[in-house]
Design an enzyme around this catalytic site. Sequence first.
Site, PDB file in Angstrom:
ATOM      1  N   HIS A 148       2.222 -23.453 -62.414  1.00 41.56           N
ATOM      2  CA  HIS A 148       3.194 -23.035 -63.432  1.00 41.56           C
ATOM      3  C   HIS A 148       4.524 -22.680 -62.791  1.00 41.56           C
ATOM      4  O   HIS A 148       4.563 -21.853 -61.876  1.00 41.56           O
ATOM      5  CB  HIS A 148       2.640 -21.855 -64.231  1.00 41.56           C
ATOM      6  N   ALA A 173       9.506 -19.602 -52.733  1.00 39.23           N
ATOM      7  CA  ALA A 173       8.328 -20.420 -53.070  1.00 39.23           C
ATOM      8  C   ALA A 173       8.770 -21.623 -53.885  1.00 39.23           C
ATOM      9  O   ALA A 173       9.784 -21.583 -54.575  1.00 39.23           O
ATOM     10  CB  ALA A 173       7.327 -19.587 -53.867  1.00 39.23           C
TER      11      ALA A 173
HETATM   12  C1  LIG Z   1      -3.430 -24.977 -58.234  1.00 38.16           C
HETATM   13  C2  LIG Z   1      -2.412 -23.877 -58.294  1.00 38.16           C
HETATM   14  C3  LIG Z   1      -2.761 -22.677 -58.929  1.00 38.16           C
HETATM   15  C4  LIG Z   1      -1.842 -21.622 -58.963  1.00 38.16           C
HETATM   16  N1  LIG Z   1      -2.217 -20.439 -59.545  1.00 38.16           N
HETATM   17  C5  LIG Z   1      -1.407 -19.358 -59.437  1.00 38.16           C
HETATM   18  C6  LIG Z   1      -1.835 -18.074 -59.883  1.00 38.16           C
HETATM   19  O1  LIG Z   1      -2.945 -17.909 -60.409  1.00 38.16           O
HETATM   20  N2  LIG Z   1      -0.993 -17.031 -59.710  1.00 38.16           N
HETATM   21  C7  LIG Z   1       0.255 -17.174 -59.119  1.00 38.16           C
HETATM   22  O2  LIG Z   1       0.962 -16.172 -58.951  1.00 38.16           O
HETATM   23  N3  LIG Z   1       0.695 -18.382 -58.713  1.00 38.16           N
HETATM   24  C8  LIG Z   1      -0.112 -19.461 -58.850  1.00 38.16           C
HETATM   25  N4  LIG Z   1       0.319 -20.691 -58.400  1.00 38.16           N
HETATM   26  C9  LIG Z   1       1.704 -20.819 -57.842  1.00 38.16           C
HETATM   27  C10 LIG Z   1       1.718 -20.512 -56.345  1.00 38.16           C
HETATM   28  O3  LIG Z   1       1.482 -19.138 -56.131  1.00 38.16           O
HETATM   29  C11 LIG Z   1       3.042 -20.889 -55.704  1.00 38.16           C
HETATM   30  O4  LIG Z   1       4.107 -20.206 -56.333  1.00 38.16           O
HETATM   31  C12 LIG Z   1       3.364 -22.375 -55.740  1.00 38.16           C
HETATM   32  O5  LIG Z   1       2.226 -23.123 -55.422  1.00 38.16           O
HETATM   33  C13 LIG Z   1       4.487 -22.652 -54.757  1.00 38.16           C
HETATM   34  O6  LIG Z   1       4.856 -23.999 -54.757  1.00 38.16           O
HETATM   35  P1  LIG Z   1       4.197 -25.095 -53.772  1.00 38.16           P
HETATM   36  O7  LIG Z   1       2.957 -25.520 -54.477  1.00 38.16           O
HETATM   37  O8  LIG Z   1       5.220 -26.153 -53.700  1.00 38.16           O
HETATM   38  O9  LIG Z   1       3.916 -24.432 -52.449  1.00 38.16           O
HETATM   39  C14 LIG Z   1      -0.551 -21.775 -58.381  1.00 38.16           C
HETATM   40  C15 LIG Z   1      -0.221 -22.987 -57.759  1.00 38.16           C
HETATM   41  C16 LIG Z   1      -1.128 -24.027 -57.703  1.00 38.16           C
HETATM   42  C17 LIG Z   1      -0.739 -25.295 -56.995  1.00 38.16           C
END
Ligand SMILES: Cc1cc2nc3c(=O)[nH]c(=O)nc-3n(C[C@H](O)[C@H](O)[C@H](O)COP(=O)(O)O)c2cc1C
Length: 327
Positions: A148, A173
């Site tokens: 998200h 991020a």
């Molecule tokens: C499969 C998946 C599940 C995620 N679930 C959460 C979550 O439950 N809580 C949260 O704070 N961020 C969640 N995120 C976001 C990540 O914490 C992070 O901000 C994001 O992956 C950063 O971008 P990147 O994928 O390019 O590294 C999720 C990301 C992915 C890919």
Amino acid sequence: MIRTSICDLLEIDHPIALGGMGSASSPAMTAAVSRAGGLGAMGCHYLSPEQIRERTAATREETNKPFGLNFLLFDTREDSFAAALELRPAVMQFAWARAEQELSPYFDRAHEAGCKITYMASAVKEAVRAAKAGADIIIAQGSEGGGHVGWMGSMPLIPMVVDAVGPVPVLAAGGFADGRGLVAALSLGAQGILLGTRFLASVESPLHPNFKQAIVDSDGHDTQLSEIPDIAAGLVWPGAMTRSRRNKFIERWAGREWALRQHRAEAIAKLRAAREAGDVDEGPLSMGQDAGLIWDIPSAGEIVTRIAQEAEEILMRTLPRLVGTAN
Ligand SMILES: Cc1cc2nc3c(=O)[nH]c(=O)nc-3n(C[C@H](O)[C@H](O)[C@H](O)COP(=O)(O)O)c2cc1C
């Protein structure tokens, strides 16, 4: 070794953090990141109090280093939140409150439990709101990221948040996967990076091997922002869509979201079966555009070490050569 204010604040060696991913977390991955000197985190979104206790204990068996427990504030169960606080994690990692939701009741209770607080924001206003409510660190998340995300790209969002919330430190991020990303984030004024997609393609990641391979195979151009996974799951996310791999499932419903709403029960059952079976065409895979920078499946600890070393190399050798000496 690169040390920033975040290393002191969180008592970690490298300014590199794992995003707590509710749909893709494991004690092994959390512990591996912390053991390597980064900040591990565990997504608690779908966990009962008992599961939170079990998984925190399993993580603590593997490391005595700090790690975080992650909660999505718009959808937090009080019993799970209270159970997490009783465990006194080093960090409570929050994200995605509803606009009208008060942050301070959560932040105050976390501080009373002795935790540091991070809050992930995808817009400047939200970052300022969290800083005012007492967050110790703001995570500025750009729309390149997996899962998200909001509407602003990391490049403008990160320095805007840094300027708006200072002196509260910022972790960057969204789109970061290697040492080049860490150096870029530091240049934008962040004190480190938080990654999701890069760690999904690690040995300790709980994803089915086919999904890890799909990240490796991606050239980064095959992601799409949509509300389709949330519609299927029956979730109304506050101010976000999901960035996921554009597969047959997404293509089938794109532009026909109204139809998905009507066939939700059938769609979610198929989707869960596909995820279990490792069917990358029909199962949803949240991943960021940085999938195009990921070409192997190392251990999570090696990812931390590699990013830290590559960033140091760039800072010490490549960049200084660009600065001319005055004469
Ligand atoms: C499969 C998946 C599940 C995620 N679930 C959460 C979550 O439950 N809580 C949260 O704070 N961020 C969640 N995120 C976001 C990540 O914490 C992070 O901000 C994001 O992956 C950063 O971008 P990147 O994928 O390019 O590294 C999720 C990301 C992915 C890919």
